[in-house]
Design an enzyme around this catalytic site. Structure first.
Site, PDB file in Angstrom:
ATOM      1  N   ASP A 162     -11.167   1.819   8.231  1.00 52.22           N
ATOM      2  CA  ASP A 162     -10.874   1.050   7.074  1.00 52.22           C
ATOM      3  C   ASP A 162     -11.317  -0.340   6.936  1.00 52.22           C
ATOM      4  O   ASP A 162     -10.800  -1.150   6.421  1.00 52.22           O
ATOM      5  CB  ASP A 162      -9.373   1.131   6.921  1.00 52.22           C
ATOM      6  CG  ASP A 162      -9.151   1.192   5.389  1.00 52.22           C
ATOM      7  OD1 ASP A 162      -9.838   1.152   4.413  1.00 52.22           O
ATOM      8  OD2 ASP A 162      -7.762   0.819   4.977  1.00 52.22           O
ATOM      9  N   GLY A 215       0.765  -1.154   0.099  1.00 54.41           N
ATOM     10  CA  GLY A 215       0.072  -0.099   0.009  1.00 54.41           C
ATOM     11  C   GLY A 215       0.926   1.250   0.108  1.00 54.41           C
ATOM     12  O   GLY A 215       2.050   1.158  -0.067  1.00 54.41           O
ATOM     13  N   SER A 216       0.397   2.199  -0.009  1.00 55.41           N
ATOM     14  CA  SER A 216       0.998   3.677   0.073  1.00 55.41           C
ATOM     15  C   SER A 216       1.872   3.921   1.378  1.00 55.41           C
ATOM     16  O   SER A 216       2.636   4.712   1.631  1.00 55.41           O
ATOM     17  CB  SER A 216       0.116   4.845  -0.280  1.00 55.41           C
ATOM     18  OG  SER A 216      -1.118   4.448  -0.232  1.00 55.41           O
TER      19      SER A 216
HETATM   20  P1  ADP Z   1      -2.100  -2.441   3.649  1.00 56.40           P
HETATM   21  O1  ADP Z   1      -1.733  -1.462   4.466  1.00 56.40           O
HETATM   22  O2  ADP Z   1      -1.096  -2.953   2.681  1.00 56.40           O
HETATM   23  O3  ADP Z   1      -3.482  -2.670   3.346  1.00 56.40           O
HETATM   24  P2  ADP Z   1      -2.634  -4.934   5.435  1.00 56.40           P
HETATM   25  O4  ADP Z   1      -2.353  -5.110   7.103  1.00 56.40           O
HETATM   26  O5  ADP Z   1      -4.008  -4.932   5.135  1.00 56.40           O
HETATM   27  O6  ADP Z   1      -1.550  -3.841   4.892  1.00 56.40           O
HETATM   28  O7  ADP Z   1      -1.824  -6.242   4.781  1.00 56.40           O
HETATM   29  C1  ADP Z   1      -1.890  -6.519   3.258  1.00 56.40           C
HETATM   30  C2  ADP Z   1      -2.150  -7.760   3.103  1.00 56.40           C
HETATM   31  O8  ADP Z   1      -1.348  -8.801   3.595  1.00 56.40           O
HETATM   32  C3  ADP Z   1      -3.800  -8.403   3.431  1.00 56.40           C
HETATM   33  O9  ADP Z   1      -4.760  -7.926   2.480  1.00 56.40           O
HETATM   34  C4  ADP Z   1      -3.528  -9.914   3.588  1.00 56.40           C
HETATM   35  O10 ADP Z   1      -3.658 -10.586   2.320  1.00 56.40           O
HETATM   36  C5  ADP Z   1      -2.050  -9.930   4.161  1.00 56.40           C
HETATM   37  N1  ADP Z   1      -2.147  -9.952   5.624  1.00 56.40           N
HETATM   38  C6  ADP Z   1      -1.947  -9.156   6.625  1.00 56.40           C
HETATM   39  N2  ADP Z   1      -1.956  -9.522   7.549  1.00 56.40           N
HETATM   40  C7  ADP Z   1      -1.777 -11.065   7.543  1.00 56.40           C
HETATM   41  C8  ADP Z   1      -1.929 -12.048   8.615  1.00 56.40           C
HETATM   42  N3  ADP Z   1      -1.697 -11.853   9.871  1.00 56.40           N
HETATM   43  N4  ADP Z   1      -2.134 -13.135   8.014  1.00 56.40           N
HETATM   44  C9  ADP Z   1      -2.251 -13.423   6.860  1.00 56.40           C
HETATM   45  N5  ADP Z   1      -2.143 -12.514   5.796  1.00 56.40           N
HETATM   46  C10 ADP Z   1      -1.998 -11.353   6.198  1.00 56.40           C
END
Ligand code: ADP
Ligand code: MG
Length: 353
Positions: free
Chosen positions: A168, A31-32
């Site tokens: 979010d 992401g950003s």
């Molecule tokens: P961003 O800020 O990039 O949106 P996220 O925290 O939403 O960061 O994580 C990005 C992606 O990584 C998620 O959409 C998911 O697919 C994967 N992800 C994040 N945390 C976990 C976790 N604890 N277990 C498995 N996959 C994860």
């Protein structure tokens, strides 16, 4: 005060990690505000693909670490299991980089699952751990979707009771935890903890417009800005009651409910189009439904048919989540007590065999 002593003691006795402890695997997202990888511990090569997740975050990582620490102590089951967070400063880069570590919960977010043609039966299989040999139909789909939305509301109730508003909530930020066989919330990067004034001033630019409630500011712009250090204030619960900031998440959860009920609203473009239509109806979802009645596709009709089951109890719940005025939306706790959830969810299906 006790809580901070406890936090310190807990922190002191928990394992702490540094950069070199991790072996980076596949990139999971970007992401950003950070990049997310699957990782494993360097001294534990047995875990091939990596049973941890690492987010390398920008300066907002500090807030995200704070939120995750708080969640782990107050409502652990609501979110992905947080392991550790630290400031990574060994590199030559000038900008600060925060590293956040979670347990790897599973491969699928709700976004992945909803996009599948098998939805919602793919989720039924995940939750029950077996394929159901039952006739497919609206009744069964309704029960699966009911189970998913209940789990989302349960996780939200945990966060909101702790004083955290996520801001979010969207299918991409809801992960299916293979171990607990439930959905958990991830990505507290935009979250705000109003009881202690962390990330108090909303960063509107962080909000995803597809799932955002119509109110631009979660707290009234009149409210004074709180300190940026974790000092609890007696005023905050009052402000909470005045502004009901948690209802922002409820609106987003309502849109997820809508997308699960209507396959035609699952793509980004169709959701954006829906938002435009709803705005044109002054955010009156009943008016939106009426506006469709003459030109309702069979697919949309099927969604309404599902929500109309049991005297329209599903439609009633959806209406009380997707409302213009935050005050008129149900809280997560009130939504969980809604008669839509009176009928048992997925567990009943497994007992029926
Ligand atoms: P961003 O800020 O990039 O949106 P996220 O925290 O939403 O960061 O994580 C990005 C992606 O990584 C998620 O959409 C998911 O697919 C994967 N992800 C994040 N945390 C976990 C976790 N604890 N277990 C498995 N996959 C994860
Ligand atoms: Mg995310």
């Amino acid at each position: 005060f006790d809580m901070f002593v406890l936090a310190f003691v807990e922190r002191f006795f928990r394992p702490s990690y540094k950069k070199d402890d991790f072996v980076l695997g596949k990139k999971l997202g970007e992401g950003s505000f950070g990049v997310v990888y699957r990782v494993s511990l360097a001294n534990k090569p047995s875990s091939k693909e990596g049973d941890l997740v690492l987010k390398k975050a920008t300066e907002y990582g500090a807030v995200e670490i704070w939120m995750n620490e708080r969640v782990r102590r107050a409502c652990a089951s609501s979110c992905a299991d947080f392991v550790y967070g630290f400031l990574e400063s060994s590199s030559k880069k000038s900008a600060a980089e925060y590293w956040l570590i979670w347990r790897f919960e599973g491969d699928a977010t709700l976004a992945d699952l909803v996009q599948s043609r098998e939805f919602p039966y793919n989720v039924e299989t995940l939750i029950l751990g077996e394929v159901q040999d039952l006739p497919k139909g609206l009744e069964r789909e309704n029960r699966i979707i009911q189970t998913i939305i209940r789990q989302i509301l349960f996780a939200l109730d945990g966060l909101h009771s702790t004083g955290i508003v996520h801001r979010d909530i969207k299918p991409q930020n809801i992960i299916f935890s293979e171990e607990s066989r439930t959905f958990k919330i991830i990505d507290l990067g935009a979250a705000t903890d109003l009881r202690v004034g962390i990330n108090y001033i909303p960063k509107e630019f962080l909000l995803d417009p597809r799932y955002a409630a119509p109110e631009q500011y979660i707290m009234s712009t009149q409210t004074p800005s709180a300190p940026s250090v974790p000092v609890a204030t007696a005023l905050s619960p009052v402000l909470w009651q005045l502004n009901l900031p948690d209802r922002f998440d409820i609106y987003s959860a309502g849109l997820i409910f809508l997308q699960m009920a209507f396959p035609g609203l699952r793509s980004d473009n169709s959701l954006i189009q829906f938002n435009r239509q709803l705005k044109r109806c002054d955010y009156d979802i009943v008016a939106w439904r009426k506006s469709l009645e003459t030109r309702c596709s069979p697919e949309l009709r099927r969604g309404f048919e599902m929500l109309d089951l049991d005297g329209g109890i599903g439609w009633e719940l959806l209406k009380s989540m997707v409302r213009y005025k935050a005050r008129q939306r149900l809280s997560a706790k009130a939504a969980l007590a809604h008669p839509y959830f009176d009928k048992e969810g997925l567990m009943t299906l497994s007992f029926m065999q």
